[in-house]
Design an enzyme around this catalytic site. Structure first.
Site, mmCIF file in Angstrom:
data_model
loop_
_atom_site.group_PDB
_atom_site.id
_atom_site.type_symbol
_atom_site.label_atom_id
_atom_site.label_comp_id
_atom_site.label_asym_id
_atom_site.label_seq_id
_atom_site.Cartn_x
_atom_site.Cartn_y
_atom_site.Cartn_z
ATOM 1 C CG PHE A 118 -2.357 -0.093 0.921
ATOM 2 C CD1 PHE A 118 -2.934 -1.299 0.563
ATOM 3 C CD2 PHE A 118 -3.165 1.040 0.972
ATOM 4 C CE1 PHE A 118 -4.277 -1.380 0.257
ATOM 5 C CE2 PHE A 118 -4.510 0.974 0.658
ATOM 6 C CZ PHE A 118 -5.076 -0.232 0.306
ATOM 7 C CD GLN A 238 -5.670 10.400 2.499
ATOM 8 O OE1 GLN A 238 -6.389 9.463 2.753
ATOM 9 N NE2 GLN A 238 -4.411 10.449 2.870
ATOM 10 C CG HIS A 240 -7.830 7.520 -2.567
ATOM 11 N ND1 HIS A 240 -7.428 6.994 -3.769
ATOM 12 C CD2 HIS A 240 -7.610 6.559 -1.645
ATOM 13 C CE1 HIS A 240 -6.987 5.764 -3.569
ATOM 14 N NE2 HIS A 240 -7.082 5.474 -2.292
ATOM 15 C CG LEU A 250 -11.392 4.516 -2.929
ATOM 16 C CD1 LEU A 250 -10.660 5.833 -2.908
ATOM 17 C CD2 LEU A 250 -11.280 3.832 -1.591
ATOM 18 C CD GLU A 253 -2.696 3.933 -1.213
ATOM 19 O OE1 GLU A 253 -3.263 5.027 -1.092
ATOM 20 O OE2 GLU A 253 -1.877 3.493 -0.399
ATOM 21 N NE ARG A 284 -4.661 6.524 0.401
ATOM 22 C CZ ARG A 284 -5.573 5.927 1.151
ATOM 23 N NH1 ARG A 284 -6.294 6.621 2.006
ATOM 24 N NH2 ARG A 284 -5.759 4.628 1.050
ATOM 25 C CG HIS A 349 -10.350 8.644 0.739
ATOM 26 N ND1 HIS A 349 -11.384 7.787 0.384
ATOM 27 C CD2 HIS A 349 -9.452 7.880 1.412
ATOM 28 C CE1 HIS A 349 -11.104 6.575 0.827
ATOM 29 N NE2 HIS A 349 -9.954 6.600 1.469
ATOM 30 N NE ARG A 391 -7.149 7.636 6.349
ATOM 31 C CZ ARG A 391 -7.408 6.611 5.531
ATOM 32 N NH1 ARG A 391 -6.744 5.472 5.640
ATOM 33 N NH2 ARG A 391 -8.318 6.717 4.582
HETATM 34 C C1 LIG Z 1 -14.727 4.194 -0.011
HETATM 35 C C2 LIG Z 1 -13.817 4.182 1.170
HETATM 36 C C3 LIG Z 1 -12.842 3.198 1.295
HETATM 37 C C4 LIG Z 1 -11.990 3.189 2.393
HETATM 38 N N1 LIG Z 1 -11.049 2.202 2.491
HETATM 39 C C5 LIG Z 1 -10.258 2.146 3.589
HETATM 40 C C6 LIG Z 1 -9.337 1.074 3.770
HETATM 41 O O1 LIG Z 1 -9.247 0.154 2.961
HETATM 42 N N2 LIG Z 1 -8.562 1.074 4.881
HETATM 43 C C7 LIG Z 1 -8.628 2.062 5.816
HETATM 44 O O2 LIG Z 1 -7.912 2.018 6.811
HETATM 45 N N3 LIG Z 1 -9.519 3.085 5.679
HETATM 46 C C8 LIG Z 1 -10.330 3.128 4.602
HETATM 47 N N4 LIG Z 1 -11.233 4.163 4.477
HETATM 48 C C9 LIG Z 1 -11.422 5.088 5.597
HETATM 49 C C10 LIG Z 1 -12.218 4.378 6.685
HETATM 50 O O3 LIG Z 1 -13.114 3.475 6.112
HETATM 51 C C11 LIG Z 1 -13.013 5.347 7.556
HETATM 52 O O4 LIG Z 1 -12.188 6.393 7.991
HETATM 53 C C12 LIG Z 1 -13.563 4.621 8.788
HETATM 54 O O5 LIG Z 1 -14.245 3.452 8.399
HETATM 55 C C13 LIG Z 1 -14.476 5.523 9.584
HETATM 56 O O6 LIG Z 1 -15.087 4.751 10.580
HETATM 57 P P1 LIG Z 1 -15.915 5.432 11.736
HETATM 58 O O7 LIG Z 1 -16.308 4.331 12.671
HETATM 59 O O8 LIG Z 1 -15.152 6.558 12.301
HETATM 60 O O9 LIG Z 1 -17.200 6.062 11.023
HETATM 61 P P2 LIG Z 1 -18.235 5.531 9.914
HETATM 62 O O10 LIG Z 1 -18.004 4.128 9.531
HETATM 63 O O11 LIG Z 1 -18.258 6.561 8.851
HETATM 64 O O12 LIG Z 1 -19.615 5.578 10.702
HETATM 65 C C14 LIG Z 1 -20.207 6.790 11.112
HETATM 66 C C15 LIG Z 1 -21.441 6.456 11.922
HETATM 67 O O13 LIG Z 1 -21.933 7.647 12.530
HETATM 68 C C16 LIG Z 1 -23.334 7.688 12.413
HETATM 69 N N5 LIG Z 1 -23.752 9.098 12.475
HETATM 70 C C17 LIG Z 1 -23.178 10.174 11.891
HETATM 71 N N6 LIG Z 1 -23.868 11.295 12.196
HETATM 72 C C18 LIG Z 1 -24.882 10.923 12.998
HETATM 73 C C19 LIG Z 1 -25.946 11.609 13.633
HETATM 74 N N7 LIG Z 1 -26.125 12.940 13.522
HETATM 75 N N8 LIG Z 1 -26.827 10.884 14.372
HETATM 76 C C20 LIG Z 1 -26.697 9.547 14.496
HETATM 77 N N9 LIG Z 1 -25.713 8.840 13.904
HETATM 78 C C21 LIG Z 1 -24.821 9.528 13.175
HETATM 79 C C22 LIG Z 1 -23.624 7.015 11.091
HETATM 80 O O14 LIG Z 1 -24.954 6.532 11.047
HETATM 81 C C23 LIG Z 1 -22.592 5.876 11.120
HETATM 82 O O15 LIG Z 1 -23.110 4.768 11.821
HETATM 83 C C24 LIG Z 1 -12.097 4.181 3.393
HETATM 84 C C25 LIG Z 1 -13.078 5.163 3.278
HETATM 85 C C26 LIG Z 1 -13.905 5.173 2.171
HETATM 86 C C27 LIG Z 1 -14.926 6.278 2.075
#
Ligand SMILES: Cc1cc2nc3c(=O)[nH]c(=O)nc-3n(C[C@H](O)[C@H](O)[C@H](O)COP(=O)(O)OP(=O)(O)OC[C@H]3O[C@@H](n4cnc5c(N)ncnc54)[C@H](O)[C@@H]3O)c2cc1C
Length: 573
Positions: A118, A238, A240, A250, A253, A284, A349, A391
């Site tokens: 990666f 960031q 991507h 997306l 990577e 990135r 991203h 990141r």
């Molecule tokens: C397409 C994509 C691919 C990625 N691939 C990778 C990867 O391969 N490896 C890696 O390390 N990272 C990757 N990332 C980054 C990583 O996935 C995210 O940074 C990480 O999953 C975020 O997790 P989280 O638990 O912080 O929030 P999220 O998974 O975004 O969850 C947010 C939660 O908050 C809740 N929420 C938000 N606002 C409110 C509100 N007002 N009221 C109630 N609930 C609310 C939502 O319902 C949801 O349940 C990727 C990101 C994307 C977009």
């Protein structure tokens, strides 16, 4: 409008990896509830494709010290190194724990968890790429999210699905609850708890081109800000390098990790010029700027993109390791990556900044580390800070899992020490007033138009290349959009699943955050990681090796960076 009060030990807002992992940690002896505006397994974490980093060395020699070095260098030396060390040392445990919970990781020939290359992951302090990303084909986030959700059900965690958090409740010097809007019934509820965790994910939807799902509107960041707390390092956004042109979806990577090559319109492997050692696998921010530079200098394709070429990898490898990506390139563009290159361009991203926390997830009120009692944050909405100015791929899932767990542990200890007492109904009344006034509002403005203006404006003024003039104009224009938002009318007055109402509230959060991003970027007169200033193209450690804090009222203050093992050096890939 019916309203009810509920009491729980711990309330977690967000059902992504950070929220679920925290819940698993504290659910055994505690009454834990998770609130999520989307169905829990639709959280954006489920879209993560590429993997989770850990120096487990299954494919070749690797060490946590190298992982730490890469993370710090990738961050352009802005990450707090004490926090990075905690994360990378814990990473192998995280992987085995997930395996024991049932995550179906891809395997290598001798049956061990497979790892792949990666961007920015190297051996021996930058000498050459190393295989560090543990993955389940290109659906890593999906399988980890489903596994953790299963674990939460097993531990009888209470879920409030499709409940939208409207505000945080602060009483007698402690954060003690949230007010929610139940999308399915239209009811407003007050949920009280001994401790609250914000795990609300990122805010990529502020930008026109983004890989983020519709729910990534940054609510939690602004809820904390509105509740009196600062936001940290919000200028670091960031992009991507490989969003699918022209949709922004997306292309992980992992595609370059498995051997994919970026080419310009002359067929050149242009990354050889920008990052001679690791080429397509540079960090990135470096690759994204290289793509835009190629396009600006006339070596892109019409419309402003370059090619990601996988054709030399062969059908078998492509379908085994990059099945998901292949299928959506076929579906959305009608292009078959087995035989043709994929058109790509940078897409918004990830937000490196967020709600400042310590390494136990406790939210910090200021630069001297005063704790906001009862409030925790983890995952993308938090800023520990392990990603600094940029990141590395696969470090975010690791961040959610390491610091989600640590926040869970800290909350469990915290609530054992406090006594519950009933909280007043005032926040409930305020939320009802807010919704009532939004419904009563009359005016010519449309949510959709203001949102599109904001998204284009942020692309033009606050994306890969920035300058004082452009950021200053961006700030003025965002402030005008905030004024226009006061003149919207909500046409749908319905009670059930009123997304128009929810989107109006989300847009308010997005505009506030856009202003914070522009202001942070305006004040940082240097280039570092994802923040590139055309008028200040060099990194300036003397004046800016520090974290930005924006307080409510838009006061700007700074906080020193924790430098432990690695002194800042020039960042060459
Ligand atoms: C397409 C994509 C691919 C990625 N691939 C990778 C990867 O391969 N490896 C890696 O390390 N990272 C990757 N990332 C980054 C990583 O996935 C995210 O940074 C990480 O999953 C975020 O997790 P989280 O638990 O912080 O929030 P999220 O998974 O975004 O969850 C947010 C939660 O908050 C809740 N929420 C938000 N606002 C409110 C509100 N007002 N009221 C109630 N609930 C609310 C939502 O319902 C949801 O349940 C990727 C990101 C994307 C977009």
């Amino acid at each position: 409008m019916i309203s009810t009060n509920f009491q729980h030990g711990i309330i977690i807002v967000g059902a992504g990896l950070a929220g679920l992992r925290a819940a698993v940690e504290c659910a055994e002896n505690t009454d834990v509830a998770i609130v999520s505006k989307v169905l829990p397994t639709r959280s954006h974490s489920g879209a993560a494709q590429g993997g989770v980093t850990a120096a487990i060395g299954n494919e070749e020699e690797d060490r946590w010290e190298w992982h730490m070095f890469d993370t710090v260098k990738g961050s352009d030396y802005l990450a707090d190194q004490d926090a990075v060390e905690i994360m990378v040392r814990d990473a192998p445990r995280v992987i085995y724990e997930l395996e024991h919970m049932g995550v179906p990781f891809s395997r290598n020939g001798d049956g061990r968890i497979a790892q792949r290359y990666f961007g920015g992951h190297t051996r021996d302090y930058g000498k050459k790429p190393v295989k560090r990303a543990c993955h389940a084909s290109d659906r890593t986030g999906r399988v980890v999210l489903d596994t953790l959700y299963d674990q939460c059900l097993r531990h009888k965690v209470k879920f409030y699905p499709e409940h939208y958090v409207l505000s945080l409740v602060h009483e007698d010097g402690r954060y003690v609850g949230v007010v929610t809007y139940d999308l399915s019934s239209g009811d407003i509820n007050l949920l009280a708890a001994g401790a609250l965790l914000l795990a609300t994910g990122g805010c990529g939807r502020i930008f026109k081109t983004t890989s983020n799902g519709f729910a990534s509107t940054g609510d939690g960041l602004n809820l904390a800000h509105m509740a009196g707390l600062p936001l940290m390092d919000m200028e670091f956004i960031q992009f991507h390098p490989t969003g699918l042109y022209p949709l922004g979806i997306l292309v992980s990577e992992a595609a370059r990790g498995e051997g994919g090559i970026l080419r310009n319109s002359l067929g050149e492997r242009f990354m050889e010029r920008y990052a001679p050692t690791v080429k397509d696998l540079a960090a990135r921010d470096v690759v994204s700027r290289a793509i835009l530079t190629e396009v600006q200098q006339g070596r892109g394709f019409e419309g402003g993109y370059v090619h990601l070429d996988l054709t030399h990898l062969g059908e078998e490898k492509i379908l085994e390791k990059l099945w998901e990506i292949t299928s959506f390139v076929r579906i959305y563009l009608g292009i078959d990556p087995v035989h043709e290159p994929i058109p790509v361009y940078p897409t918004c991203h990830y937000i490196m900044g967020g709600i400042p926390t310590d390494t136990e997830g406790r939210v910090l009120r200021d630069e001297s580390g005063t704790i906001a009692k009862g409030l925790y944050a983890a995952g993308e909405c938090a800023c520990v800070s392990v990603h600094g100015a940029n990141r590395l791929g696969c470090n975010s899932l690791l961040d959610t899992l390491v610091f989600g767990r640590r926040a869970g542990l800290a909350m469990k200890e915290d609530i054992a020490k406090i006594e519950h007492h009933p909280i007043s109904d005032e926040p409930l009344e305020k939320a009802k007033e807010l919704i009532g006034s939004l419904f009563d509002n009359k005016g010519p403005e449309k949510i959709d138009i203001i949102r599109r203006n904001m998204q284009s404006l942020m692309m033009d003024h606050c994306s890969l290349f920035r300058s004082e003039d452009s950021l200053g104009t961006g700030l003025e224009e965002i402030r005008l959009l905030k004024k226009r938002l006061k003149n919207i009318e909500i046409v749908n007055k319905g009670r059930y699943f009123n997304y128009e109402l929810m989107e109006a509230i989300e847009l308010g959060h997005q505009l506030d955050l856009a202003e914070v991003m522009l202001l942070s970027a305006f004040r940082r007169q240097e280039s570092r990681g994802a923040h590139f200033r055309e008028d200040y193209p060099a990194r300036d450690d003397n004046n800016f090796l520090k974290h930005t804090l924006i307080f409510p009222g838009r006061e700007v203050r700074y906080k020193p960076v924790a430098v432990t093992r690695f002194r800042p050096e020039a960042r060459v890939y």
